[in-house]
Design a protein around this motif. Structure first.
Motif, PDB file in Angstrom:
ATOM      1  N   GLY A  53       0.629  -1.190  -0.061  1.00 18.14           N
ATOM      2  CA  GLY A  53       0.048   0.129  -0.206  1.00 18.14           C
ATOM      3  C   GLY A  53       0.872   1.204  -0.117  1.00 18.14           C
ATOM      4  O   GLY A  53       0.266   2.409   0.139  1.00 18.14           O
ATOM      5  N   ALA A  54       2.165   1.189  -0.263  1.00 18.53           N
ATOM      6  CA  ALA A  54       3.045   2.412  -0.244  1.00 18.53           C
ATOM      7  C   ALA A  54       3.019   3.048  -1.561  1.00 18.53           C
ATOM      8  O   ALA A  54       3.201   4.376  -1.386  1.00 18.53           O
ATOM      9  CB  ALA A  54       4.460   1.950   0.078  1.00 18.53           C
ATOM     10  N   GLY A  55       2.399   2.676  -2.463  1.00 16.97           N
ATOM     11  CA  GLY A  55       1.859   3.453  -3.538  1.00 16.97           C
ATOM     12  C   GLY A  55       2.814   3.031  -5.007  1.00 16.97           C
ATOM     13  O   GLY A  55       2.897   3.580  -5.862  1.00 16.97           O
ATOM     14  N   LYS A  56       3.443   1.951  -4.690  1.00 19.64           N
ATOM     15  CA  LYS A  56       4.469   1.686  -5.755  1.00 19.64           C
ATOM     16  C   LYS A  56       3.755   1.493  -7.196  1.00 19.64           C
ATOM     17  O   LYS A  56       4.084   1.900  -8.369  1.00 19.64           O
ATOM     18  CB  LYS A  56       5.352   0.212  -5.499  1.00 19.64           C
ATOM     19  CG  LYS A  56       5.927   0.287  -4.133  1.00 19.64           C
ATOM     20  CD  LYS A  56       6.604  -1.082  -3.679  1.00 19.64           C
ATOM     21  CE  LYS A  56       5.655  -2.141  -3.336  1.00 19.64           C
ATOM     22  NZ  LYS A  56       4.942  -1.802  -2.217  1.00 19.64           N
ATOM     23  N   THR A  57       2.579   0.569  -7.006  1.00 18.09           N
ATOM     24  CA  THR A  57       1.858   0.326  -8.492  1.00 18.09           C
ATOM     25  C   THR A  57       1.408   1.670  -8.972  1.00 18.09           C
ATOM     26  O   THR A  57       1.113   1.844 -10.104  1.00 18.09           O
ATOM     27  CB  THR A  57       0.764  -0.873  -8.153  1.00 18.09           C
ATOM     28  OG1 THR A  57       1.388  -1.978  -7.630  1.00 18.09           O
ATOM     29  CG2 THR A  57      -0.038  -1.241  -9.256  1.00 18.09           C
ATOM     30  N   THR A  58       0.956   2.378  -8.016  1.00 15.57           N
ATOM     31  CA  THR A  58       0.142   3.689  -8.454  1.00 15.57           C
ATOM     32  C   THR A  58       1.193   4.419  -9.284  1.00 15.57           C
ATOM     33  O   THR A  58       1.004   5.047 -10.433  1.00 15.57           O
ATOM     34  CB  THR A  58      -0.226   4.435  -7.422  1.00 15.57           C
ATOM     35  OG1 THR A  58      -1.256   3.687  -6.542  1.00 15.57           O
ATOM     36  CG2 THR A  58      -0.956   5.869  -7.650  1.00 15.57           C
ATOM     37  N   GLN A 105       1.326  -7.300 -11.667  1.00 10.40           N
ATOM     38  CA  GLN A 105       1.374  -8.094 -10.465  1.00 10.40           C
ATOM     39  C   GLN A 105       0.813  -9.319 -10.799  1.00 10.40           C
ATOM     40  O   GLN A 105       1.359 -10.477 -10.552  1.00 10.40           O
ATOM     41  CB  GLN A 105       0.642  -7.565  -9.224  1.00 10.40           C
ATOM     42  CG  GLN A 105       1.381  -7.009  -8.276  1.00 10.40           C
ATOM     43  CD  GLN A 105       0.806  -6.253  -7.157  1.00 10.40           C
ATOM     44  OE1 GLN A 105      -0.229  -6.883  -6.842  1.00 10.40           O
ATOM     45  NE2 GLN A 105       1.079  -5.089  -6.932  1.00 10.40           N
ATOM     46  N   HIS A 233       9.093  -7.238  -3.521  1.00 12.45           N
ATOM     47  CA  HIS A 233       9.050  -7.424  -2.365  1.00 12.45           C
ATOM     48  C   HIS A 233      10.240  -8.394  -1.943  1.00 12.45           C
ATOM     49  O   HIS A 233      10.647  -8.320  -0.574  1.00 12.45           O
ATOM     50  CB  HIS A 233       7.818  -8.038  -1.841  1.00 12.45           C
ATOM     51  CG  HIS A 233       6.515  -7.038  -1.644  1.00 12.45           C
ATOM     52  ND1 HIS A 233       6.461  -6.191  -0.585  1.00 12.45           N
ATOM     53  CD2 HIS A 233       5.588  -6.665  -2.459  1.00 12.45           C
ATOM     54  CE1 HIS A 233       5.571  -5.367  -0.535  1.00 12.45           C
ATOM     55  NE2 HIS A 233       4.701  -5.736  -1.744  1.00 12.45           N
ATOM     56  N   SER A 311      -2.523   3.749   3.435  1.00 14.06           N
ATOM     57  CA  SER A 311      -1.900   4.806   2.676  1.00 14.06           C
ATOM     58  C   SER A 311      -1.883   5.854   3.284  1.00 14.06           C
ATOM     59  O   SER A 311      -2.498   6.350   4.330  1.00 14.06           O
ATOM     60  CB  SER A 311      -3.027   5.206   1.479  1.00 14.06           C
ATOM     61  OG  SER A 311      -2.617   4.572   0.169  1.00 14.06           O
ATOM     62  N   LYS A 516      -1.435  -8.346  -2.941  1.00 14.58           N
ATOM     63  CA  LYS A 516      -2.402  -8.646  -3.732  1.00 14.58           C
ATOM     64  C   LYS A 516      -2.309  -9.770  -4.454  1.00 14.58           C
ATOM     65  O   LYS A 516      -1.185 -10.297  -4.925  1.00 14.58           O
ATOM     66  CB  LYS A 516      -2.584  -7.490  -4.654  1.00 14.58           C
ATOM     67  CG  LYS A 516      -3.066  -6.049  -3.819  1.00 14.58           C
ATOM     68  CD  LYS A 516      -2.951  -5.157  -4.744  1.00 14.58           C
ATOM     69  CE  LYS A 516      -2.519  -3.888  -4.105  1.00 14.58           C
ATOM     70  NZ  LYS A 516      -2.048  -2.860  -5.142  1.00 14.58           N
TER      71      LYS A 516
HETATM   72  N1  LIG Z   1      -7.807   3.136  -8.139  1.00 11.35           N
HETATM   73  C1  LIG Z   1      -7.935   3.275  -6.953  1.00 11.35           C
HETATM   74  N2  LIG Z   1      -8.858   3.956  -6.050  1.00 11.35           N
HETATM   75  C2  LIG Z   1      -8.548   4.367  -4.900  1.00 11.35           C
HETATM   76  N3  LIG Z   1      -7.483   4.077  -4.184  1.00 11.35           N
HETATM   77  C3  LIG Z   1      -6.612   3.157  -4.722  1.00 11.35           C
HETATM   78  C4  LIG Z   1      -6.607   3.099  -6.209  1.00 11.35           C
HETATM   79  N4  LIG Z   1      -5.550   2.475  -6.655  1.00 11.35           N
HETATM   80  C5  LIG Z   1      -4.684   2.548  -5.687  1.00 11.35           C
HETATM   81  N5  LIG Z   1      -5.312   2.874  -4.328  1.00 11.35           N
HETATM   82  C6  LIG Z   1      -4.843   3.085  -3.098  1.00 11.35           C
HETATM   83  O1  LIG Z   1      -3.709   3.728  -3.038  1.00 11.35           O
HETATM   84  C7  LIG Z   1      -2.871   3.096  -2.340  1.00 11.35           C
HETATM   85  C8  LIG Z   1      -1.297   2.765  -2.712  1.00 11.35           C
HETATM   86  O2  LIG Z   1      -1.972   1.625  -3.571  1.00 11.35           O
HETATM   87  P1  LIG Z   1      -0.637   0.829  -4.613  1.00 11.35           P
HETATM   88  O3  LIG Z   1      -1.410  -0.334  -5.085  1.00 11.35           O
HETATM   89  O4  LIG Z   1      -0.043   1.714  -5.380  1.00 11.35           O
HETATM   90  O5  LIG Z   1       0.259   0.279  -3.275  1.00 11.35           O
HETATM   91  P2  LIG Z   1       1.678  -0.700  -3.534  1.00 11.35           P
HETATM   92  O6  LIG Z   1       2.799  -0.113  -2.933  1.00 11.35           O
HETATM   93  O7  LIG Z   1       1.656  -0.979  -4.975  1.00 11.35           O
HETATM   94  O8  LIG Z   1       1.175  -1.942  -2.626  1.00 11.35           O
HETATM   95  P3  LIG Z   1       1.444  -3.432  -2.792  1.00 11.35           P
HETATM   96  O9  LIG Z   1       2.825  -3.667  -2.463  1.00 11.35           O
HETATM   97  O10 LIG Z   1       0.314  -4.062  -1.858  1.00 11.35           O
HETATM   98  O11 LIG Z   1       1.003  -3.952  -4.197  1.00 11.35           O
HETATM   99  C9  LIG Z   1      -3.440   2.086  -1.306  1.00 11.35           C
HETATM  100  O12 LIG Z   1      -3.853   2.464  -0.325  1.00 11.35           O
HETATM  101  C10 LIG Z   1      -4.512   1.668  -2.459  1.00 11.35           C
HETATM  102  O13 LIG Z   1      -5.681   1.152  -1.843  1.00 11.35           O
END
Ligand SMILES: Nc1ncnc2c1ncn2[C@@H]1O[C@H](COP(=O)(O)OP(=O)(O)OP(=O)(O)O)[C@@H](O)[C@H]1O
Length: 516
Positions: A53-58, A105, A233, A311, A516
């Protein structure tokens, strides 16, 4: 501002293939990415890491055009000197013009198609262009025949690189998981990317598959012009193959540098206290700096513990966290562990010298605190006041027990394999509640493992640990010194052992859920 997504850049100025500047991505009130800036250098493997949930995929979704960022700039500098502002480029143009490819992923292959077909489909655009987008062109144009032959050669080349050429005509869905991961990368490489974005390519791989993946990624790095941006990870993959690591927590960058520098960064270790023990253990045991462990005594981040959104939620509300030594550090309520570390470091720095001289009193207070939890461990029936003969077993030889949980078990009077081996259902449940493990002890068969180890037998995992293939805080996989008041691995300068003078009573660190 220039609205043209293409800018001319000076060739030779493109040391950074990717520049992310002040990137923010908001979903309603939730700030998934907050003012993030970093660079990925050409020809390197850059890892983007951070807890769930750190935001990497975003970040990946912003780079590859799946999301349009709320703020900020993402510039892709191609080797020919052209630059693309990705946040302005239509997303279907990002692979074709900016030459960015990605994997996801979750595997997204055409499972009913053969391996070869999967790689040819990836080259569809190139083939259609060569056909002049006409049916006649598909049969008549020499350019199409040439492009078609080239596509097959390229597909074969990447099948060979991924060690999959023997299975070229099998359906992709029949491949083992690790091979499907490599096929995805081969498919992405068939598009000729300059930047390859890989989202957790090692997830779910066994050690052999992980090694094959590392080899493929190093081959791409060394023998193609492709730079790699990697979300991962698996710390063994990150530390082995990355040139540069960027660490996120709650959408903010908390560290940026070489693998060595980020893994000794207290803010990174603190951030990882919220994830699976194995990952914490890997970082903690590799760092093993007493000052770092000391800094982690801030306890769990209640604002971002289990069950809450992981987040970063901006919030100005202040709160005060108490510490066993009596000092108080003020942090904002939504502050991450990294922010707590920063706040505490500032507090330590500003503490008067006189406070430091009070250390014997502090040590006594810590000792008393270390004893306190044992008195609370009513749930587990066979506790001991101290390890027998002053020596505890190395509980990290049980798969699923990391150094952090070993320490907590010691604090609750569990020091030996036979104690765990004798656990009844109620003990398991009590331990699971204390460690916040929710069914994991039963699932991982700690009791069965402990029985075998208590009888002097080994398990597959303990043998790997004894052989030095698994990280442990103990100097030798077979030795232990918990509760002796010494550090377990003083010789190697590694992490303090359980029940050492530092083991003050601490609540369970918050976990941030699974992948995920
Ligand atoms: N489309 C969306 N709408 C609302 N919230 C979102 C959306 N996409 C991501 N988030 C939120 O943004 C935050 C970051 O999510 P993200 O998937 O980027 O994290 P991550 O670091 O890739 O996590 P992981 O390691 O679990 O894949 C999370 O709280 C997620 O719920």
């Amino acid at each position: 501002m220039d609205t043209n997504p293409i800018q001319k850049a000076n060739p030779g100025m493109n040391e950074a293939i990717l520049q992310v500047e002040h990137l923010s991505m908001k979903f309603g009130g939730l700030v998934a990415i907050g003012d993030l800036s970093f660079q990925a250098r050409r020809g390197e493997i850059t890892a983007l890491i951070g807890p769930n949930g750190a935001g990497k995929t975003t970040v990946f979704n912003c780079i590859t055009g799946f999301y349009k960022p709320s703020e900020g700039m993402i510039t892709l500098n191609r080797a020919d000197g052209s630059s693309f502002m990705l946040e302005r480029l239509p997303n279907h143009e990002i692979p074709a013009r900016a030459k960015v490819a990605r994997t996801f992923q979750n595997i997204r292959l055409f499972s009913g198609m053969t391996l070869l077909e999967n790689l040819l489909v990836a080259q569809h655009n190139k083939l259609m262009k060569a056909s002049g987008y006409t049916l006649l062109g598909l049969f008549g144009f020499p350019s199409y025949r040439k492009a078609s032959a080239e596509s097959i050669d390229l597909a074969r080349h990447w099948l060979e690189k991924a060690n999959l050429v023997d299975r070229a005509d099998d359906p992709a869905g029949d491949l083992p998981y690790g091979a499907q991961r490599r096929l995805e990368i081969a498919r992405a490489m068939c598009t000729g990317p300059e930047l390859l974005c890989l989202d957790e390519p090692a997830a779910g791989l066994n050690p052999k598959e992980s090694a094959a993946l590392n080899e493929l990624l190093m081959d791409i790095k060394n023998n193609t012009g492709t730079s790699i941006l990697l979300i991962e990870h698996d710390m063994s993959v990150v530390m082995q193959i990355s040139d540069h690591v960027v660490v996120l927590e709650y959408g903010r960058k908390i560290s940026d540098g070489s693998p060595q520098s980020v893994r000794t960064d207290p803010r990174v270790i603190a951030a990882y206290l919220g994830v699976d023990d194995e990952e914490v253990e890997t970082v903690l045991t590799e760092v093993g700096d007493e000052d770092v462990i000391e800094q982690l005594d801030t306890g769990p981040d209640s604002a971002h513990g289990p069950g809450t959104s992981s987040s970063y939620l901006a919030g100005p509300v202040s709160d005060t966290i108490g510490h066993s030594e009596g000092e108080r550090v003020t942090v904002s309520k939504g502050a991450s562990k990294a922010a707590q570390i920063d706040a505490r470091a500032a507090s330590v720095a500003s503490r008067p010298a006189a406070a430091k001289s009070a250390s014997p009193a502090k040590a006594a207070a810590k000792k008393a605190a270390a004893k306190a939890p044992a008195a609370k461990a009513e749930g587990i029936s066979n506790r001991l006041a101290a390890p027998r003969a002053g020596k505890a077993d190395n509980l990290t030889r049980i798969k699923g027990i990391g150094t952090v949980n070993e320490k907590k078990l010691n604090e609750h009077g569990i020091f030996h394999f036979d104690q765990i081996g004798a656990w009844k259902k109620a003990d398991v449940e009590a331990a699971e509640a204390y460690l916040a493990f929710d069914g994991r002890i039963a699932r991982e068969e700690w009791v069965k493992q402990a029985k075998l180890l208590g009888q002097g037998k080994g398990t597959e995992f303990s043998r790997r640990l004894d052989a030095g293939k698994v990280a442990t805080s103990h100097a030798s996989g077979k030795t232990a010194s918990a509760a002796s008041g010494k550090t377990a691995s003083a010789a190697s300068g590694k992490t303090a052992s359980a029940a050492s003078g530092k083991a003050a009573a601490k609540p369970v660190a918050g976990k941030r859920g699974g992948r995920k």
